[in-house]
Write an enzyme that holds these catalytic residues in place. Structure first.
Site, short mmCIF file in Angstrom:
data_model
loop_
_atom_site.label_atom_id
_atom_site.label_comp_id
_atom_site.label_asym_id
_atom_site.label_seq_id
_atom_site.Cartn_x
_atom_site.Cartn_y
_atom_site.Cartn_z
N GLY A 86 -0.52 2.29 7.09
CA GLY A 86 -0.59 1.52 8.33
C GLY A 86 -0.06 0.11 8.19
O GLY A 86 -0.32 -0.74 9.05
N LYS A 87 0.68 -0.16 7.13
CA LYS A 87 1.24 -1.50 6.92
C LYS A 87 2.06 -1.97 8.11
O LYS A 87 1.89 -3.09 8.59
CB LYS A 87 2.11 -1.53 5.65
CG LYS A 87 1.38 -1.25 4.36
CD LYS A 87 2.29 -1.23 3.16
CE LYS A 87 3.35 -0.14 3.18
NZ LYS A 87 2.86 1.23 3.20
N GLY B 104 0.84 -1.20 0.00
CA GLY B 104 0.00 0.00 0.00
C GLY B 104 0.87 1.24 0.00
O GLY B 104 2.09 1.15 0.13
N SER C 101 6.09 -1.91 -2.19
CA SER C 101 6.13 -2.74 -3.40
C SER C 101 5.13 -2.23 -4.44
O SER C 101 4.11 -2.85 -4.67
CB SER C 101 5.92 -4.22 -3.08
OG SER C 101 4.85 -4.45 -2.20
#
Length: 181
Positions: free
Chosen positions: A21-22, A16, A90
């Protein structure tokens, strides 16, 4: 150690925009995995850049190499029974598809948050730096982010807590047979 229903680990690949908030969701997952007795490792993109990818910049080729390295290490860990959390922007589908093809037990999680919300959150000040011209290639703002087409899980962080997001991911892992309570 508990390794779910098999001797293999798995990889949860959170993708994301910056500020979705990963890393926060990944930390919640790590806590759950540890509580359940899994060997676990978190592959956070920012942390990996301090070591394994310290020699790389932010060109498309460097981002591809960074993702390739993360995928390779994640694959090694997973095949040795580790529950791996990857928190990595990514930005390109082809990079994530490469990881999916390399890693046997792979779950892609799209941490979906509108750009405007990410800019408001801006936990690392990246968007402010991009607006000032100090950063010229910020993913999703000045550079491409290709949304996943068929992720196993989509988390909208505007209407869920990190704890709830982690639970949704655990539910998918249980459904796929990678995790059991």
């Amino acid at each position: 150690m508990n390794n779910g229903n098999s001797n293999s680990g798995f990889v949860v690949w959170l993708t994301g925009l910056p500020g979705t908030g990963k890393s926060t969701i990944s930390a919640e997952l790590e806590n759950i995995f540890q509580e359940k007795g899994f060997c676990t490792e978190t592959m956070d993109g920012d942390e990996i850049r301090k070591g394994l990818s310290a020699d790389l910049g932010f060109t498309k080729e460097d981002r591809q190499e960074h993702a390739r390295r993360v995928a390779f290490v994640s694959k090694l860990l997973a095949r040795n029974g580790v529950a791996v959390n990857v928190a990595l922007i990514s930005p390109y589908r082809s990079f994530r598809e490469h990881a999916r093809n390399e890693i046997e037990n792979f779950v892609e999680v799209y941490v979906k948050t509108p750009l405007e919300v990410c800019m408001e959150r801006d936990p690392k000040g990246l968007y402010a730096k991009a607006q000032q011209g100090d950063i010229t290639d910020l993913t999703g703002y000045q550079d491409t982010y290709e949304e996943p087409l068929n992720p196993e899980v989509v988390i909208d962080t505007c209407d869920t807590t990190p704890e709830s997001a982690a639970r949704t991911i655990i539910d998918k892992l249980e459904e796929l047979g990678y995790f059991s309570n």
